[in-house]
Each structure stands twice: as structure tokens, then as C-alpha cells.
Design an enzyme around this catalytic site. Structure first.
Site, PDB file in Angstrom:
ATOM      1  N   THR A   1      10.276  -7.516 -12.476  1.00  0.00           N
ATOM      2  CA  THR A   1       9.636  -8.836 -12.528  1.00  0.00           C
ATOM      3  C   THR A   1       8.607  -8.970 -11.421  1.00  0.00           C
ATOM      4  OG1 THR A   1      11.688  -9.735 -13.402  1.00  0.00           O
ATOM      5  CG2 THR A   1      10.106 -11.328 -12.506  1.00  0.00           C
TER       6      THR A   1
ATOM      7  N   SER B   1      -3.707  -3.454   0.029  1.00  0.00           N
ATOM      8  CA  SER B   1      -2.553  -4.118   0.632  1.00  0.00           C
ATOM      9  C   SER B   1      -2.880  -5.580   0.893  1.00  0.00           C
ATOM     10  CB  SER B   1      -2.185  -3.421   1.946  1.00  0.00           C
ATOM     11  OG  SER B   1      -1.090  -4.077   2.544  1.00  0.00           O
TER      12      SER B   1
ATOM     13  N   HIS C   1      -1.086  -7.746   3.047  1.00  0.00           N
ATOM     14  CA  HIS C   1      -0.845  -8.313   4.383  1.00  0.00           C
ATOM     15  C   HIS C   1      -1.827  -7.828   5.441  1.00  0.00           C
ATOM     16  CE1 HIS C   1       1.465  -5.025   6.567  1.00  0.00           C
ATOM     17  NE2 HIS C   1       1.477  -4.565   5.338  1.00  0.00           N
TER      18      HIS C   1
ATOM     19  N   GLN D   1      -6.850  -0.621   4.794  1.00  0.00           N
ATOM     20  CA  GLN D   1      -7.485  -1.217   5.979  1.00  0.00           C
ATOM     21  C   GLN D   1      -8.964  -1.499   5.746  1.00  0.00           C
ATOM     22  OE1 GLN D   1      -6.163  -2.032   8.958  1.00  0.00           O
ATOM     23  NE2 GLN D   1      -4.146  -1.099   8.809  1.00  0.00           N
TER      24      GLN D   1
ATOM     25  N   CYS E   1       3.332   1.647  12.030  1.00  0.00           N
ATOM     26  CA  CYS E   1       4.388   2.446  11.409  1.00  0.00           C
ATOM     27  C   CYS E   1       4.837   3.585  12.308  1.00  0.00           C
ATOM     28  CB  CYS E   1       3.894   2.995  10.094  1.00  0.00           C
ATOM     29  SG  CYS E   1       2.704   1.925   9.352  1.00  0.00           S
TER      30      CYS E   1
ATOM     31  N   ASN F   1      -6.959   3.394  10.068  1.00  0.00           N
ATOM     32  CA  ASN F   1      -6.201   2.258  10.605  1.00  0.00           C
ATOM     33  C   ASN F   1      -6.039   2.291  12.112  1.00  0.00           C
ATOM     34  OD1 ASN F   1      -4.558   4.534   9.617  1.00  0.00           O
ATOM     35  ND2 ASN F   1      -2.872   3.452  10.580  1.00  0.00           N
TER      36      ASN F   1
ATOM     37  N   ALA G   1       0.821  -1.214   0.000  1.00  0.00           N
ATOM     38  CA  ALA G   1       0.000   0.000   0.000  1.00  0.00           C
ATOM     39  C   ALA G   1       0.857   1.266   0.000  1.00  0.00           C
ATOM     40  CB  ALA G   1      -0.936  -0.010   1.200  1.00  0.00           C
ATOM     41  N   THR G   2       2.022   1.197   0.625  1.00  0.00           N
ATOM     42  CA  THR G   2       2.888   2.380   0.632  1.00  0.00           C
ATOM     43  C   THR G   2       3.274   2.760  -0.799  1.00  0.00           C
ATOM     44  OG1 THR G   2       3.733   1.840   2.818  1.00  0.00           O
ATOM     45  CG2 THR G   2       5.109   3.288   1.458  1.00  0.00           C
TER      46      THR G   2
HETATM   47  N1  PMP Z   1      -2.333   2.635   4.470  1.00  0.00           N
HETATM   48  C1  PMP Z   1      -2.906   2.228   5.607  1.00  0.00           C
HETATM   49  C2  PMP Z   1      -4.239   2.802   6.004  1.00  0.00           C
HETATM   50  C3  PMP Z   1      -2.264   1.298   6.416  1.00  0.00           C
HETATM   51  O1  PMP Z   1      -2.820   0.910   7.557  1.00  0.00           O
HETATM   52  C4  PMP Z   1      -1.015   0.779   6.011  1.00  0.00           C
HETATM   53  C5  PMP Z   1      -0.271  -0.240   6.855  1.00  0.00           C
HETATM   54  N2  PMP Z   1      -0.140   0.088   8.194  1.00  0.00           N
HETATM   55  C6  PMP Z   1      -0.452   1.242   4.818  1.00  0.00           C
HETATM   56  C7  PMP Z   1      -1.146   2.166   4.066  1.00  0.00           C
HETATM   57  C8  PMP Z   1       0.882   0.731   4.322  1.00  0.00           C
HETATM   58  O2  PMP Z   1       0.713  -0.575   3.869  1.00  0.00           O
HETATM   59  P1  PMP Z   1       1.925  -1.497   3.391  1.00  0.00           P
HETATM   60  O3  PMP Z   1       2.489  -2.077   4.628  1.00  0.00           O
HETATM   61  O4  PMP Z   1       1.264  -2.528   2.496  1.00  0.00           O
HETATM   62  O5  PMP Z   1       2.877  -0.645   2.654  1.00  0.00           O
END
Ligand code: PMP
Length: 390
Positions: free
Chosen positions: A242, A202, A204, A181, A330, A154, A73-74
Site C-alpha cells: 500500500t 529521495s 527527505h 542529492q 550513513c 553527497n 533513495a536506498t
Molecule cells: N544516495 C545519496 C547520494 C544519498 O546522499 C543518500 C542519503 N544520505 C541516499 C542515497 C539514501 O537516501 P535515503 O535516505 O532516501 O534512503
């Protein structure tokens, strides 16, 4: 010694065994490069990626070819935000609107975008964490070209009214939502959520592997989004490099499980949350619950709480066997942690120093909830006693 209890599903979810099985098979047998469609090894890898693209697209009811796989997601947020800048500049739109409660992977790029000559407005939320349509509308100017609002917060689990926000946006504004989320924690389909032009996903957070995500790009704006990574023509030219076949296959399987099991998952999490709160509220009269109080506007799997006078730092120290977070993963530090989300919601530092996020999910048991609640009550009462004696 008892096992620690995992209450940090918001940070990352365990891999679903069914996802693991798909990844394992893929890693063992289909190691080809999906770009090498000139032989059967490449074609088998490409078939995994094609299927995953369909599964992820189906999960949010999007057309298959609108999904671009990323490293998470980042990266998806960075791709959405930086990828659109040249287009915005070319049409003279140099103002962006977002919210003060976004994840750092949106706020970080926004800070950089400001350095590159754009202005960014950060809409402050209501005390429940929600940003309503008229609040976003008030921030729009004739220069606004882009609006970014998360699907589900989140830290506190508040769901943002995306359809309502979309309805107030003048035509032509590109609308992005970070749904990292939201997927799997609510019914997040494009139709339900005001048809954003860009959606961040995302893996995970939905029982898939880490290092994997996607950006949904509406077909009508694809030409306006530039890639972050240039090189070989993977992902329709939107992302060079890739593609990680096994991560993709795992993400696809995880998305399919969300699609099939969402109603069951939500019902289970709601029951666990109710049990958790009943235990906590019964013994902690000062308990404050952060976030929206209406079940329609909050996640079932997040409980963000505080008891005035008890800091998250004290609780982290007192609860080594409970894995929870002072806000989001984070931002997590063990000392003096202040959540930017709670601060924006309350306008004060103290509640942001006291709040903790407990998040659970598909594999959490009732027994774990009861034990976790007992541990929290015990820790809070001990801290209060020590404070009283001091
Ligand atoms: N956006 C939100 C709302 C999240 O909660 C998170 C993960 N904490 C992220 C982005 C980043 O996700 P990723 O770990 O897949 O980069």
C-alpha cells in the site's frame, strides 16, 4: 545555553511547513487505501498519489507514468541495480561500471552483485571528485551492460558531468544516476543530465518526509526492470505494498517547491556559502576545501573542509553544539572516521580523517553561518594550541 546549529542538510532537511500542511491535511482527511478505487475514500487517496507523481515527474521533466514511488533513495538504488540483473544476464552482459565515490546505497548493492557473478569496475575520481566521460569510457568493455554514476556527490558536492558520460556510452548500455542529492541543489532535469534510463530520488533531501523516494524508469526499459517487492499490483506492478499516501503527498509538494523555487534556493545557498568561506578563510590560512572549485560543478549548499593536523574526531568532540558530519550521515561515527570519498579523491587516509562536511539549506540564516564559522575557527585554534603545547 544556545540552541545547536544544524549544518547537516546533506543528511536530512527539515520538513518545509508547506509540505507539513499538505501531509497534515492528507493524514486527517484522506486515510483511504489508494488501491481501493471502488469507493470515494480510495479515490481521494489515489488522487493525492496521482498529483504527487505528476509533481515529482515535473521536477525532473519526466513523463508522469515513469515515476515509481519507493521508501527512499536506498530502495530506489537497490531496485535499479538488482531489478536489472536478470535482463543483463539474459543478454550476456555481466560487467557493470560505477564510481568509487558513490553513496553506500549503491556501493553496498554492487558488492552483493559481485557475489552473484557480475564484475564491477569502480572508476576512481579526479582529486576534485569528478569522474569524466573519458574515465568512464576507459572502463567500458564489450560485456558492460550497466553504468551507474551519481548526479552530485553527497560528501563534497561535486557535480558529475552526466551528459558528457552518457555521450561516451555505447548504445544499449543502461545508464542509472543516483540523484538523491542532486535534485534541489542543481538544475537536474533528464534533458540537462544526459537522459539517464533510471534516476533515483529521495524526499527527505528536499524538505519532504523521510521514508519516501522514487525511481524514474524510462518507458523503453521498463520491461527490463523487475520489482524488488512482489504482491499486489501497486505502482503499475513495479512495487507491491500500500502506497503511503501522506508521504507521497508530502514528497509531491516538496518536489513542486523545488520546481518553483530552485533559482531562489540556489542563489540563497551560494550567498551563504560565500559568507561561510570568507569567514573561515580569513582566519584559517591552512584551510583546504575538498571538491570542485568551479561553482558550475559544485553544490552551493555543501562545504567540505579540512585543516591538516586536525581530525574530524577532534572537531566532533570540540563542537557539540554544531550539527555537522565527518562525511555522510550513513557513515558517521564519532571516532576515527575515514571517508571513502575523500580517500578516493586524495589517495590517502589522513585527509579522509580530517575532513568535515557542513551542509545548509532553505532555512539556514546568515546569523547561523556566522556563528558556525566562529565556532569552527575557535575549535580549530584551540586544538592547534593544545597540539602546540603537547
Ligand atoms: N544516495 C545519496 C547520494 C544519498 O546522499 C543518500 C542519503 N544520505 C541516499 C542515497 C539514501 O537516501 P535515503 O535516505 O532516501 O534512503
Amino acid at each position: 545555553m544556545t540552541d545547536p546549529i544544524y549544518m547537516d542538510y546533506g543528511a536530512s532537511t527539515p520538513l518545509d511547513p508547506r509540505v507539513h500542511a499538505v501531509m497534515d491535511d492528507c493524514m486527517r482527511n484522506d486515510f483511504g487505501n489508494a488501491g481501493a478505487r471502488v469507493h470515494s475514500f480510495g479515490m481521494k487517496a489515489a488522487a493525492h498519489i496521482d498529483l504527487a507523481r505528476e509533481q515529482v515527474a515535473d521536477c525532473i521533466a519526466a513523463p508522469k507514468d515513469s515515476i515509481v514511488f519507493t521508501s527512499g533513495a536506498t530502495e530506489s538504488n537497490n531496485m535499479a541495480l538488482f531489478g536489472v540483473l536478470d535482463y543483463l544476464r539474459s543478454i550476456g552482459k555481466t560487467h557493470i561500471v560505477t564510481t568509487a565515490v558513490e553513496h553506500k546505497s549503491v556501493l553496498g548493492p554492487m558488492a552483493e552483485i559481485e557475489k552473484r557473478g557480475f564484475t564491477v569496475s569502480y572508476v576512481q575520481p579526479k582529486p576534485c571528485g569528478m569522474v569524466e566521460g573519458d574515465m568512464v569510457a576507459a572502463a567500458i568493455t564489450p560485456q558492460t551492460g550497466f553504468v551507474s554514476v551519481q548526479g552530485l556527490n553527497n560528501e563534497v558536492g561535486t557535480i558529475q558531468p552526466l551528459a558528457e558520460i552518457r555521450a561516451v556510452l555505447p548504445a544499449g548500455i543502461i545508464f542509472h544516476s543516483d540523484a538523491a542529492q542532486a535534485v534541489g541543489k542543481m538544475n537536474f532535469t533528464l534533458d540537462q543530465c544526459g537522459h539517464p534510463d533510471l534516476v533515483t530520488l529521495s524526499s527527505h533531501k528536499i524538505y519532504g518526509p523521510k521514508g519516501m523516494g522514487a525511481l524514474y524508469i524510462a518507458p523503453h526499459i521498463r520491461a527490463h526492470i523487475k520489482p524488488l517487492l512482489f504482491g499486489s499490483m501497486y505502482e503499475g506492478g513495479m512495487r507491491a505494498g500500500t502506497v503511503a499516501t501522506e508521504l507521497c503527498a508530502g514528497f509531491g509538494q516538496a518536489a513542486e517547491l523545488v520546481h518553483i523555487e530552485l533559482a531562489d534556493d540556489l542563489a540563497k545557498m551560494e550567498a551563504l556559502r560565500t559568507l561561510f568561506l570568507k569567514k573561515l578563510k580569513g582566519t584559517l590560512p591552512d584551510l583546504v576545501i575538498n571538491g570542485h572549485s568551479d561553482a558550475a560543478w559544485r553544490a552551493a549548499n555543501i562545504l567540505n573542509i579540512r585543516v591538516p593536523g586536525i581530525t574530524n574526531e577532534d572537531l566532533l568532540a570540540a563542537l557539540p553544539d554544531l550539527a555537522f558530519s565527518p562525511s555522510s550521515a550513513c557513515n558517521a561515527t564519532r571516532t576515527g572516521h575515514i571517508s571513502h570519498v575523500i580517500r578516493a579523491m586524495t589517495g590517502a587516509d589522513q585527509p579522509a580523517r580530517e575532513s568535515i562536511r557542513l551542509s545548509f539549506g532553505r532555512f539556514t540564516t546568515e546569523m547561523e553561518i556566522v556563528r558556525a564559522a566562529d565556532m569552527i575557527i575557535n575549535a580549530m585554534q584551540t586544538i592547534q594550541k593544545m597540539q602546540g603545547a603537547a
